[in-house]
Each structure stands twice: as structure tokens, then as C-alpha cells.
Design an enzyme around this catalytic site. Structure first.
Site: not given
Length: 218
Positions: A46-48
Site C-alpha cells: 500500500s503506497e501509504n
């Protein structure tokens, strides 16, 4: 019958391979986490900043601080890592993601994708999609074949502002699985019970239909 969101996610999950690092975009792609085949090991990113997402949590597993890029609560699998946003995007920009699964508003026969804004409507932000389409070689777009008003999302040329140009080769919709080659969509599979005629009618861009188009297994 058109595929449900869950069936679309399950079909995309069949493309996963053992050892893959996979980024799941917001929307339907996040559901892929629930359908990873049991006989393979993949790391969902997840890019976060979470590398190693698991399935969505049960009521007992919910942790409000453990979220994906879409702010949904998620679980972390054994071996997961939590990093800052800069390091997460370094994975993407460095080409270390084996498969990216994205949603979209439109895809066209040139492999262009529009996914980040509709002029005149609220724009929450660009998100990470532009980095993903620039840094990934292997991308699957998953979306409905047509809008709620019946307008095709598979076009000759995207009408909305582009997220990326010439980067999309595979599209899974609720009606079909298609590949893009030489400026045309090629119909590879159709959803169970969906006719080739319906798919052709709802595809605005150029479409090649082979003599035999199998129903997909979902």
C-alpha cells in the site's frame, strides 16, 4: 451476468504469482487481498507505507491505526514492514513492484489511462497513480465496462485528463478481460453469461473479437 466486484477481484488474483510484490490501488483492487491463492506467497504493498497487507480484518481484528491508501482498515501478514511514504514510493519509482492493479475512469486503445480527475467535480488529490503507471511494467486496470449512464469506458481516445500514456496493456471489466495491442482492444475472455455482442456494443474503441472467446473462470 456482469461480474460482481468480488468476482472481478478474484479473477485478478488468479494473475498473482509466487514471490510477487503487488500494489493494490483504491476501490475494487483492494479486494484482491481477500483472494490471494493459498498455495502462493505474495507481498501486497500500500503506497501509504505498508508492505505485507493481509485480508480485510474481522470485527475482532480491526485496528483503526492499520489502514491502506484508501483509509480502509487492513491486516498485516507475517513478515510485513511499515515504512514512511518516501520509502514506499521509492519501491514504486525504482521498479520493484511486480504487478500493479488500478481502477480507472477511462482506458483507450492506445494504452492511455485516465483515473485521477473529472473536470468540474471535487478532486481529492492526484494520489500515487501517476508514479505507479510510470514505474510499473505490469499493470492490470479493473473497472466497470460502462458508466452508470451506459457510456463506454473503453475508448478510441481518452476524453478525461490522462494519468499515464501508453502504459496499459490489460483491462478487466465486469463484462470481459481484454488486452491492448497495436492500437486496438483484443477480447480474450467474457464474463459467464455475457455475450460477445453485448461486449462489442459497450466498447467504443476498436475491438478485435477472436473466433472463440471463452468464459472466464470466477
Amino acid at each position: 451476468m456482469a461480474l460482481s466486484r468480488e468476482q472481478m477481484a478474484k479473477r485478478v488474483a488468479s494473475e498473482l504469482k509466487d514471490g510477487f510484490y503487488v500494489n493494490l490501488g483504491i476501490g475494487i483492487p483492494t479486494l484482491v487481498a481477500n483472494y490471494v491463492p493459498e498455495d502462493i506467497s505474495v507481498m501486497l504493498q500500500s503506497e501509504n507505507g505498508l508492505l505485507g497487507m493481509g485480508a480485510f480484518p474481522t470485527e475482532e481484528e480491526i485496528d483503526a491505526d492499520m489502514i491502506n491508501a484508501g483509509k480502509q482498515t487492513v491486516t498485516a501478514r507475517t513478515g510485513a514492514s511499515i515504512v514512511d511514504s518516501a520509502e514506499s514510493f521509492a519501491m514504486i519509482r525504482g521498479g520493484h513492484i511486480d504487478l500493479t492493479v488500478l481502477g480507472a475512469f477511462e482506458v483507450d486503445a492506445q494504452g492511455n489511462i485516465a483515473s485521477w480527475m473529472v473536470p468540474g467535480k471535487l478532486v481529492k488529490g492526484m494520489g500515487g497513480a501517476m508514479d505507479l503507471v510510470a514505474g510499473a511494467e505490469n499493470i492490470i486496470v479493473t473497472m466497470t465496462h460502462a458508466s452508470k449512464t451506459g457510456e463506454s469506458k473503453l475508448l478510441s481516445q481518452c476524453e478525461l485528463p490522462l494519468t499515464g500514456a501508453g502504459c496499459i496493456k490489460r483491462v478487466l471489466t465486469d463484462l470481459a478481460y481484454l488486452e491492448i495491442e497495436n492500437g486496438t482492444f483484443i477480447l480474450k475472455e467474457r464474463a459467464p453469461g455475457v455475450s460477445v455482442e453485448e461486449i462489442a456494443e459497450k466498447t467504443a474503441g476498436p475491438l478485435i473479437v477472436p473466433d472463440y472467446v471463452p468464459e472466464m473462470a470466477v
